[in-house]
Design a protein around this motif. Structure first.
Motif, mmCIF file in Angstrom:
data_model
loop_
_atom_site.group_PDB
_atom_site.id
_atom_site.type_symbol
_atom_site.label_atom_id
_atom_site.label_comp_id
_atom_site.label_asym_id
_atom_site.label_seq_id
_atom_site.Cartn_x
_atom_site.Cartn_y
_atom_site.Cartn_z
ATOM 1 N N MET A 1 0.820 -1.204 0.000
ATOM 2 C CA MET A 1 0.000 0.000 0.000
ATOM 3 C C MET A 1 0.854 1.254 0.000
ATOM 4 N N ALA A 2 1.960 1.203 0.700
ATOM 5 C CA ALA A 2 2.817 2.387 0.767
ATOM 6 C C ALA A 2 3.292 2.778 -0.632
ATOM 7 N N LYS A 3 3.564 1.799 -1.483
ATOM 8 C CA LYS A 3 4.008 2.100 -2.845
ATOM 9 C C LYS A 3 2.942 2.872 -3.598
ATOM 10 N N PHE A 4 1.686 2.439 -3.493
ATOM 11 C CA PHE A 4 0.617 3.132 -4.215
ATOM 12 C C PHE A 4 0.390 4.537 -3.662
ATOM 13 N N GLN A 5 0.474 4.692 -2.359
ATOM 14 C CA GLN A 5 0.331 6.024 -1.786
ATOM 15 C C GLN A 5 1.495 6.917 -2.212
ATOM 16 N N ASN A 6 2.702 6.355 -2.239
ATOM 17 C CA ASN A 6 3.859 7.120 -2.701
ATOM 18 C C ASN A 6 3.697 7.533 -4.159
ATOM 19 N N ASP A 7 3.154 6.621 -4.975
ATOM 20 C CA ASP A 7 2.875 6.963 -6.376
ATOM 21 C C ASP A 7 1.910 8.134 -6.456
ATOM 22 N N HIS A 8 0.836 8.063 -5.684
ATOM 23 C CA HIS A 8 -0.152 9.139 -5.701
ATOM 24 C C HIS A 8 0.475 10.457 -5.269
ATOM 25 N N ASP A 9 1.298 10.407 -4.239
ATOM 26 C CA ASP A 9 1.968 11.624 -3.773
ATOM 27 C C ASP A 9 2.895 12.185 -4.851
ATOM 28 N N ALA A 10 3.608 11.296 -5.558
ATOM 29 C CA ALA A 10 4.504 11.738 -6.629
ATOM 30 C C ALA A 10 3.724 12.339 -7.794
ATOM 31 N N ILE A 11 2.584 11.752 -8.132
ATOM 32 C CA ILE A 11 1.739 12.290 -9.203
ATOM 33 C C ILE A 11 1.208 13.662 -8.807
ATOM 34 N N ARG A 12 0.735 13.788 -7.573
ATOM 35 C CA ARG A 12 0.260 15.094 -7.097
ATOM 36 C C ARG A 12 1.376 16.136 -7.108
ATOM 37 N N ALA A 13 2.573 15.736 -6.686
ATOM 38 C CA ALA A 13 3.704 16.666 -6.666
ATOM 39 C C ALA A 13 4.063 17.109 -8.083
ATOM 40 N N ALA A 14 4.026 16.187 -9.031
ATOM 41 C CA ALA A 14 4.314 16.538 -10.426
ATOM 42 C C ALA A 14 3.270 17.522 -10.948
ATOM 43 N N MET A 15 2.010 17.287 -10.611
ATOM 44 C CA MET A 15 0.960 18.223 -11.049
ATOM 45 C C MET A 15 1.168 19.594 -10.416
ATOM 46 N N GLN A 16 1.558 19.622 -9.164
ATOM 47 C CA GLN A 16 1.787 20.893 -8.483
ATOM 48 C C GLN A 16 2.955 21.651 -9.109
ATOM 49 N N ARG A 17 4.029 20.933 -9.433
ATOM 50 C CA ARG A 17 5.171 21.583 -10.079
ATOM 51 C C ARG A 17 4.766 22.164 -11.432
ATOM 52 N N TYR A 18 3.970 21.416 -12.176
ATOM 53 C CA TYR A 18 3.532 21.883 -13.488
ATOM 54 C C TYR A 18 2.632 23.108 -13.343
ATOM 55 N N ALA A 19 1.727 23.069 -12.391
ATOM 56 C CA ALA A 19 0.850 24.220 -12.158
ATOM 57 C C ALA A 19 1.672 25.450 -11.788
ATOM 58 N N ALA A 20 2.719 25.258 -11.005
ATOM 59 C CA ALA A 20 3.583 26.387 -10.634
ATOM 60 C C ALA A 20 4.306 26.938 -11.858
ATOM 61 N N LEU A 21 4.698 26.060 -12.772
ATOM 62 C CA LEU A 21 5.349 26.525 -13.993
ATOM 63 C C LEU A 21 4.402 27.353 -14.853
ATOM 64 N N LEU A 22 3.128 27.013 -14.827
ATOM 65 C CA LEU A 22 2.150 27.757 -15.619
ATOM 66 C C LEU A 22 2.130 29.233 -15.232
ATOM 67 N N ALA A 23 2.420 29.516 -13.988
ATOM 68 C CA ALA A 23 2.413 30.899 -13.514
ATOM 69 C C ALA A 23 3.604 31.687 -14.040
#
Length: 127
Positions: A1-23
């Protein structure tokens, strides 16, 4: 389960970085955006393969497994349509519209991740 949660956290972090780049505006971040798009795609596809394998092993034939698969197919179709609609040459001239489209797609992905965590993770934890 930790792997899947880590994946989700990494996906969210990637989306956040991309959103920050949009600015930052296209000229300032074009190369970084390309790198982040590729990273996000890699994270998503790797996670999807791992999750599909685990779901198939723990929930074979279950309605939840079918619902997850159908929703993921719909999400991937939305993602593919977004990529087709926004070729790199179009983005600079329609930056604000592109940013809105990205953030809308990211919200859809956040909803998907939350659904998995709420509905799927308890089954995987119990298996």
């Amino acid at each position: 389960m930790a792997k899947f949660q880590n994946d989700h956290d990494a996906i969210r972090a990637a989306m956040q970085r991309y959103a920050a780049l949009l600015a930052g505006g296209h000229e300032a971040v074009a190369a970084e955006m390309l790198r982040e798009r590729v990273l996000f795609s890699h994270l998503l596809h790797r996670h999807r393969a791992d999750e599909d394998m685990e779901t198939g092993r723990t929930l074979p034939g279950a309605p939840l497994a079918a619902a997850l698969a159908a929703d993921m197919q719909a999400l991937l179709a939305e993602y593919s349509a977004h990529v087709r609609a926004w070729p790199p040459a179009r983005i600079p001239g329609e930056w604000d519209s592109y940013a809105k489209a990205v953030l809308k797609l990211q919200q859809r992905m956040r909803m998907r991740l939350a659904w998995e965590e709420r509905e799927l993770f308890p089954f995987l934890s119990a298996a």
